[in-house]
Scaffold this active site. Structure first.
Site, PDB file in Angstrom:
ATOM      1  N   LYS A 190      -2.603  20.682  38.067  1.00 40.88           N
ATOM      2  CA  LYS A 190      -2.206  20.146  39.366  1.00 40.88           C
ATOM      3  C   LYS A 190      -2.990  20.916  40.418  1.00 40.88           C
ATOM      4  CE  LYS A 190      -0.099  20.359  42.749  1.00 40.88           C
ATOM      5  NZ  LYS A 190      -0.564  20.291  44.191  1.00 40.88           N
ATOM      6  N   GLU A 265      -0.590  34.937  39.202  1.00 42.69           N
ATOM      7  CA  GLU A 265      -1.572  35.666  40.025  1.00 42.69           C
ATOM      8  C   GLU A 265      -1.216  35.365  41.463  1.00 42.69           C
ATOM      9  OE1 GLU A 265      -4.013  36.477  42.475  1.00 42.69           O
ATOM     10  OE2 GLU A 265      -5.514  35.125  41.617  1.00 42.69           O
ATOM     11  N   CYS A 299      -8.125  35.919  46.805  1.00 44.06           N
ATOM     12  CA  CYS A 299      -6.980  36.766  46.462  1.00 44.06           C
ATOM     13  C   CYS A 299      -7.388  38.227  46.345  1.00 44.06           C
ATOM     14  CB  CYS A 299      -6.362  36.297  45.147  1.00 44.06           C
ATOM     15  SG  CYS A 299      -5.722  34.617  45.206  1.00 44.06           S
ATOM     16  N   GLU A 399      -0.764  39.965  53.385  1.00 41.03           N
ATOM     17  CA  GLU A 399      -1.972  39.218  53.032  1.00 41.03           C
ATOM     18  C   GLU A 399      -2.234  38.156  54.106  1.00 41.03           C
ATOM     19  OE1 GLU A 399      -3.932  37.325  49.050  1.00 41.03           O
ATOM     20  OE2 GLU A 399      -1.868  36.743  49.481  1.00 41.03           O
TER      21      GLU A 399
END
Length: 496
Positions: A190, A265, A299, A399
Site C-alpha cells: 500500500k 521503521e 528518516c 523530527e
C-alpha cells in the site's frame, strides 16, 4: 525503454507518455477500485495534479488478500532457485525501464531527477541482492545426544503487508518486497497516497519477470481507507511499516489484535558528530548532503549537527554559506534541492520554524518558504540552519522532516556523546574524526541502529538498517532483512 525526444521538461505539462497505471494491481492485472473512485497525484514541484489513480478501500483490500493467499500457496512451493531467477529478471527489467521509473518518482515525490535515478538503481540492486539469497536460506543441525537428530528450517511467514512512505517510494518498496519474495512470501503493498505510481510499475515488472499472479498485489488509496483495513486484516501474517511514530503506534495496535508480526521503521532525529580533528572539507560536504538531500525528507537525515567547540565557529560559518548557495527548482530541472512533498508538509515545517523564531532562535541560513524561480510555484523550503539550541528545544527533540539543520555545540567528545543520545530516537548517527579509536568508541556508545564513520549514508543493501528506541524495531536490508520474512521450525527425532 522510454525515449526522450523532447527532453525531460515535456513531462512538466504532459505525463501521459509515461503510461502511468490508473488501477490497483490485483491478481496479475490492473483493475479499477470496486467503488469506482479515484484520486489525483500532485507534482510538488509545481503544486499541481498530474495524474489520476485508484482510490481503494476495504473491499479492494479483501480482494488483494484473497489473491495473495492463493499466490502464497503457489510461491512458497516454487523452488528457491526459480524464485531467484524471477527476482534477477526483475532487476534487469528495472534497469531497462530506469528512466520511466525515475521520471515517475520525480513527478510523484518532487526529488531531483538525479536522486530518483539513484533510487531506481538501488531498487534494481536490491532485487539482484535478494535473488542471490533465495537458495542460501539454510537451517542448523543441533548437537543432541546419540540416538537423536535435530535440525531447523526456515519457512516463509505467509502474506506480508507493506506500508510504503512517500519519501522513498521505490526504494522502500524494493527493500521490503524483494526479501519477502525471496523468502517465499506473497506481498501486498500500500504505497502512500502522495506517491502511488512506482509501486504499481514495480508490480507490473515483477509480473513480466514471471512472478505468478497473486504473489504481488498493490492497492492504492489513503491510509485510513486502504492502509488501516490492510494491517487489521486477519489474512495478513506480517506487516512492514515505515512512517511516523504516531501512525506506527496505531499500526502496532492493529497488529496486536491479530498477533501479527511486524517490522517498524519510525523515523529519527539523527546526530552528526563532528570533532575538532575531522577532515574539515569532507565533513562539510557530508553534513550538507546528510540534511539537504531530498530536502531533508529522509528518516535517517542528519538533522542535528553536534559540533565540537574548537571548530564550531568556522564550521557553521562555512556550512551556512554552502546552504545559501543551494539552488532550488523542479526535480526535472536537476536542481541542488527540490521541493518538500506537499503543502501540508511545507506548512508543518514552517510551523516548527515560526515557533523557533518566537523562542528567539538564530537562523544562520534560510528559514522561509520559497517557490521555484522558473515558475513561481511549488512547495519549497529554503535550506535552513539554526544556531546552537539547548538540549530540550523542540528543534533538537522533534523530527521535522525537512531541510532544517539544528546545531548543538559540544565542549568535547564526551559531551558530544551525551548530546548525540539526548533524544527519544535512535535510527542512525554519523561520526567525523581522524581518531579511529575515538570513532569506534563513539560508534559503540551512541544508541542507534546504524553508525556512519567519515561518510554519511555509507553502506548499501548489504548493511542491515533499522532503529532503536522510538525509531522502531526489526531490521531491513542485508540478510537480517531476509530473516524478518522467515519463521524457524525446529524438528527433533529419535532415531534409535
Amino acid at each position: 525503454m522510454l525515449t526522450q525526444p523532447d527532453g525531460l521538461l515535456k513531462y512538466l505539462t504532459d505525463a501521459s507518455s509515461l503510461r502511468l497505471p490508473q488501477g490497483h494491481f490485483i491478481d496479475g492485472e490492473f483493475r479499477r477500485s470496486r467503488s469506482g473512485r479515484s484520486m489525483q497525484s500532485e507534482d510538488p514541484g509545481r503544486g499541481e495534479a498530474f495524474a489520476d489513480f485508484a482510490r481503494g478501500d476495504a473491499d479492494d483490500i479483501a480482494d488483494a488478500v484473497s489473491s495473495s493467499r492463493k499466490g502464497f500457496a503457489v510461491w512458497r512451493r516454487t523452488p528457491p532457485a526459480d524464485r531467484g531467477r524471477v527476482l534477477n529478471r526483475t532487476a534487469e527489467l528495472i534497469r531497462q525501464n530506469a528512466e520511466r521509473l525515475a521520471i515517475a518518482e520525480c513527478l510523484d515525490s518532487g526529488k531531483p531527477i538525479g536522486e530518483a535515478r539513484g533510487d531506481v538503481s538501488g531498487a534494481a540492486r536490491t532485487f539482484e541482492y535478494y535473488a542471490g539469497a533465495c537458495d542460501k536460506l539454510e537451517g542448523q543441525v543441533f548437537p543432541l545426544p546419540s540416538g537423536y537428530v535435530g535440525f531447523s528450517q526456515h519457512e516463509p511467514v505467509g502474506v506480508t503487508a507493506h506500508i510504503i512512505p512517500w519519501n522513498f517510494p521505490i526504494s522502500t518498496a524494493a527493500r521490503g518486497m524483494a526479501p519477502a519474495l525471496a523468502a517465499g512470501c506473497s506481498v501486498i503493498a500500500k504505497p502512500a497516497e502522495q506517491t502511488p505510481f512506482t509501486a504499481l510499475l514495480l508490480a507490473e515488472l515483477l509480473a513480466q519477470a514471471g512472478l505468478p499472479a497473486g504473489v504481488c498485489n498493490v492497492v492504492t488509496g489513503t491510509g485510513v481507507e486502504a492502509g488501516a483495513p490492510l494491517v487489521a486484516h486477519t489474512g495478513i501474517d506480517h506487516v512492514t511499516f515505515t512512517g511516523s511514530v504516531a501512525t506506527g503506534a496505531h499500526v502496532m495496535r492493529a497488529c496486536a489484535e491479530n498477533v501479527t508480526r511486524s517490522v517498524m521503521e519510525l523515523g529519527g532525529k539523527s546526530p552528526v558528530v563532528v570533532l575538532d580533528d575531522c577532515d574539515f572539507d569532507a565533513a562539510i560536504a557530508n553534513v550538507t548532503g546528510a540534511i539537504f538531500e531530498h530536502a531533508g525528507q529522509i528518516c535517517s537525515a542528519g538533522s542535528r549537527l553536534v559540533i565540537e567547540a574548537g571548530i564550531h565557529d568556522r564550521f557553521v560559518e562555512t556550512l551556512a554559506k554552502k546552504a545559501a548557495a543551494i539552488s532550488l527548482g523542479h526535480g526535472l530541472r536537476s536542481p541542488d534541492m527540490g521541493p518538500v512533498n506537499s503543502a501540508a508538509q511545507r506548512d508543518k515545517i514552517l510551523g516548527f520554524l515560526d515557533r523557533a523564531r518566537e523562542r528567539g532562535a538564530e537562523f544562520l541560513a534560510g528559514g522561509l518558504a520559497a517557490t521555484a524561480a522558473e515558475s513561481g510555484k511549488g512547495y519549497f523550503i529554503e535550506p535552513t540552519i539554526v544556531a546552537s539550541r539547548p538540549q530540550d528545544d523542540e528543534l533538537v527533540q522533534e523530527e521535522i522532516f525537512g531541510p532544517v539543520l539544528t546545531v548543538q555545540k559540544a565542549d568535547d567528545a564526551d559531551h558530544a556523546l551525551h548530546l548525540a543520545n539526548c533524544t527519544r530516537f535512535g535510527l542512525v548517527a554519523g561520526v567525523f574524526t581522524r581518531d579511529f579509536s575515538r570513532a569506534h568508541q563513539l560508534a559503540r556508545d551512541i544508541d542507534a541502529g546504524q553508525v556512519y564513520i567519515n561518510e554519511y549514508f555509507a553502506g548499501g543493501i548489504e548493511v542491515p538498517f533499522g532503529g532503536n528506541k522510538q525509531s522502531g524495531f526489526g531490521r531491513e536490508k542485508g540478510l537480517e532483512g531476509l530473516k524478518s520474512y522467515c519463521k524457524t521450525k525446529s524438528i527433533a527425532a529419535r532415531i534409535g
